[in-house]
Scaffold this motif. Structure first.
Motif, PDB file in Angstrom:
ATOM      1  N   VAL A   1      15.154   1.173  -2.234  1.00  0.00           N
ATOM      2  CA  VAL A   1      14.005   0.581  -1.844  1.00  0.00           C
ATOM      3  C   VAL A   1      13.272   1.598  -0.921  1.00  0.00           C
ATOM      4  O   VAL A   1      13.831   1.801  -0.142  1.00  0.00           O
ATOM      5  N   PRO A   2      11.935   2.016  -1.098  1.00  0.00           N
ATOM      6  CA  PRO A   2      11.438   3.071  -0.576  1.00  0.00           C
ATOM      7  C   PRO A   2      11.304   2.425   1.066  1.00  0.00           C
ATOM      8  O   PRO A   2      11.640   3.208   1.989  1.00  0.00           O
TER       9      PRO A   2
ATOM     10  N   CYS B   1       7.377  12.197   3.137  1.00  0.00           N
ATOM     11  CA  CYS B   1       7.519  11.709   1.817  1.00  0.00           C
ATOM     12  C   CYS B   1       8.096  10.240   1.800  1.00  0.00           C
ATOM     13  O   CYS B   1       7.501   9.562   0.805  1.00  0.00           O
ATOM     14  N   LEU B   2       8.995  10.015   2.619  1.00  0.00           N
ATOM     15  CA  LEU B   2       9.582   8.686   2.555  1.00  0.00           C
ATOM     16  C   LEU B   2       8.544   7.598   3.094  1.00  0.00           C
ATOM     17  O   LEU B   2       8.378   6.583   2.136  1.00  0.00           O
ATOM     18  N   ALA B   3       7.696   7.830   3.754  1.00  0.00           N
ATOM     19  CA  ALA B   3       6.490   6.934   4.309  1.00  0.00           C
ATOM     20  C   ALA B   3       5.404   6.807   3.347  1.00  0.00           C
ATOM     21  O   ALA B   3       5.159   5.907   3.006  1.00  0.00           O
ATOM     22  N   THR B   4       5.339   8.009   2.527  1.00  0.00           N
ATOM     23  CA  THR B   4       4.308   8.008   1.583  1.00  0.00           C
ATOM     24  C   THR B   4       4.868   7.088   0.256  1.00  0.00           C
ATOM     25  O   THR B   4       3.991   6.346  -0.262  1.00  0.00           O
ATOM     26  N   ALA B   5       5.967   7.404  -0.038  1.00  0.00           N
ATOM     27  CA  ALA B   5       6.535   6.460  -1.089  1.00  0.00           C
ATOM     28  C   ALA B   5       6.487   4.898  -0.836  1.00  0.00           C
ATOM     29  O   ALA B   5       6.194   4.245  -1.619  1.00  0.00           O
ATOM     30  N   TRP B   6       6.667   4.520   0.559  1.00  0.00           N
ATOM     31  CA  TRP B   6       6.784   3.334   1.038  1.00  0.00           C
ATOM     32  C   TRP B   6       5.411   2.718   0.923  1.00  0.00           C
ATOM     33  O   TRP B   6       4.896   1.638   0.408  1.00  0.00           O
ATOM     34  N   GLU B   7       4.538   3.295   1.472  1.00  0.00           N
ATOM     35  CA  GLU B   7       3.043   2.942   1.392  1.00  0.00           C
ATOM     36  C   GLU B   7       2.384   2.750  -0.099  1.00  0.00           C
ATOM     37  O   GLU B   7       1.565   1.987  -0.292  1.00  0.00           O
TER      38      GLU B   7
ATOM     39  N   GLN C   1       4.414   1.982  -2.695  1.00  0.00           N
ATOM     40  CA  GLN C   1       4.874   0.649  -3.407  1.00  0.00           C
ATOM     41  C   GLN C   1       4.368  -0.366  -2.630  1.00  0.00           C
ATOM     42  O   GLN C   1       4.014  -1.660  -3.434  1.00  0.00           O
ATOM     43  N   ARG C   2       4.133  -0.296  -1.431  1.00  0.00           N
ATOM     44  CA  ARG C   2       3.488  -1.655  -0.606  1.00  0.00           C
ATOM     45  C   ARG C   2       2.233  -1.826  -1.444  1.00  0.00           C
ATOM     46  O   ARG C   2       1.906  -3.188  -1.470  1.00  0.00           O
TER      47      ARG C   2
ATOM     48  N   PRO D   1      -1.273  -5.620  -2.981  1.00  0.00           N
ATOM     49  CA  PRO D   1      -2.723  -4.829  -2.985  1.00  0.00           C
ATOM     50  C   PRO D   1      -3.728  -5.830  -1.989  1.00  0.00           C
ATOM     51  O   PRO D   1      -4.531  -4.881  -1.250  1.00  0.00           O
ATOM     52  N   ASP D   2      -3.417  -6.778  -1.869  1.00  0.00           N
ATOM     53  CA  ASP D   2      -4.452  -7.904  -1.094  1.00  0.00           C
ATOM     54  C   ASP D   2      -4.090  -7.941   0.187  1.00  0.00           C
ATOM     55  O   ASP D   2      -4.616  -8.656   1.113  1.00  0.00           O
TER      56      ASP D   2
END
Length: 247
Positions: A100-101, A155-161, A163-164, A169-170
């Motif tokens: 999980v990111p 890169c990990l932060a971007t992947a988590w953002e 996925q979140r 999305p709302d």
């Protein structure tokens, strides 16, 4: 320093007292004799910002500065303190157990930057500035601590953002890390300590132990305590209960 001591011996002959002006003059003469220390400095050339190595401004070295608490009052805006890179196999060994990111980013922030579990839970989305590669840690009663993220962590932060955003999305939850339950409650509390504890149980190493190991590992590369304080936000007063080296 030898010049300062010898000069003071000349004055202290029993007939004349030292003055603030005399001490300042002797101190300034000593500072001017110090060798130049090059520090990374941001300059503007042809309208573009660039970082170059320039001598540290000796005018910033004055007697009153020695009275300041290093972790509270000194801000080295010209120097970007980054941690010593950890071996890639060590990081991979920790993250291989996670898919999980969010979890991968949380473990990396502790393993590389020695964040406390409570800091992970209370991070806000606005604290992360991916364009500048910075993460701000809010510290009540003290100056905020800014850490500079390496490319891997970014890169990990971007992947988590990403996925979140795909999953919720709302959601306008202000906290950086969320779960299925907290993402739906914009005004609710952050993720619980239990969520963080369970994550590091899966890794096989408590977060507090991992944080201590990271600081000790960095200390092997640098014996400079000021660098360690600036890098990890460690207090100069370890007896303070609200600022332990590890939780």
């Amino acid at each position: 320093m030898a010049n300062l001591v010898s000069g003071q011996a000349e004055l202290l002959d029993g007939t004349k007292a030292t003055t603030d002006e005399w001490v300042s003059a002797k101190h300034r003469a000593w500072v001017k004799g110090l060798p130049d220390v090059l520090v990374p400095t941001v300059i503007v050339e042809d309208g573009h910002r660039a970082t170059t190595m320039l001598p540290f401004d000796k005018n910033k070295i004055y007697p009153y500065a020695y009275r300041h608490d290093p972790d509270r009052s000194i801000s080295l805006t010209s120097s970007r303190i980054v941690p010593t890179a950890l071996p890639s196999d060590r990081i991979a060994g920790l993250l291989d157990r996670l898919d999980v990111p969010r979890d991968r980013l949380m473990v990396a922030l502790v393993a590389i930057y020695a964040l406390l579990p409570g800091q992970l839970a209370h991070l806000r989305r606005t604290d992360l500035d991916r364009s500048k590669g910075q993460l701000r840690l809010r510290r009540p009663g003290r100056m905020d601590h800014v850490i500079y993220l390496d490319a891997f962590t970014l890169c990990l932060a971007t992947a988590w953002e990403l996925q979140r955003h795909r999953r919720w999305p709302d959601s306008s939850k202000p906290h950086l890390f969320v779960t299925r339950n907290t993402a739906a409650d914009d005004s609710g509390p952050p993720i619980s300590a239990g969520v963080v504890q369970l994550l590091f149980q899966r890794v096989g190493l408590p977060a507090g132990r991992l944080r201590v190991d990271r600081i000790v590992d960095e200390a092997r590369h640098s014996a400079d305590p000021v660098r360690l304080m600036e890098l990890f936000g460690v207090s100069a007063h370890p007896e303070k209960k609200n600022d332990p080296i590890a939780s």
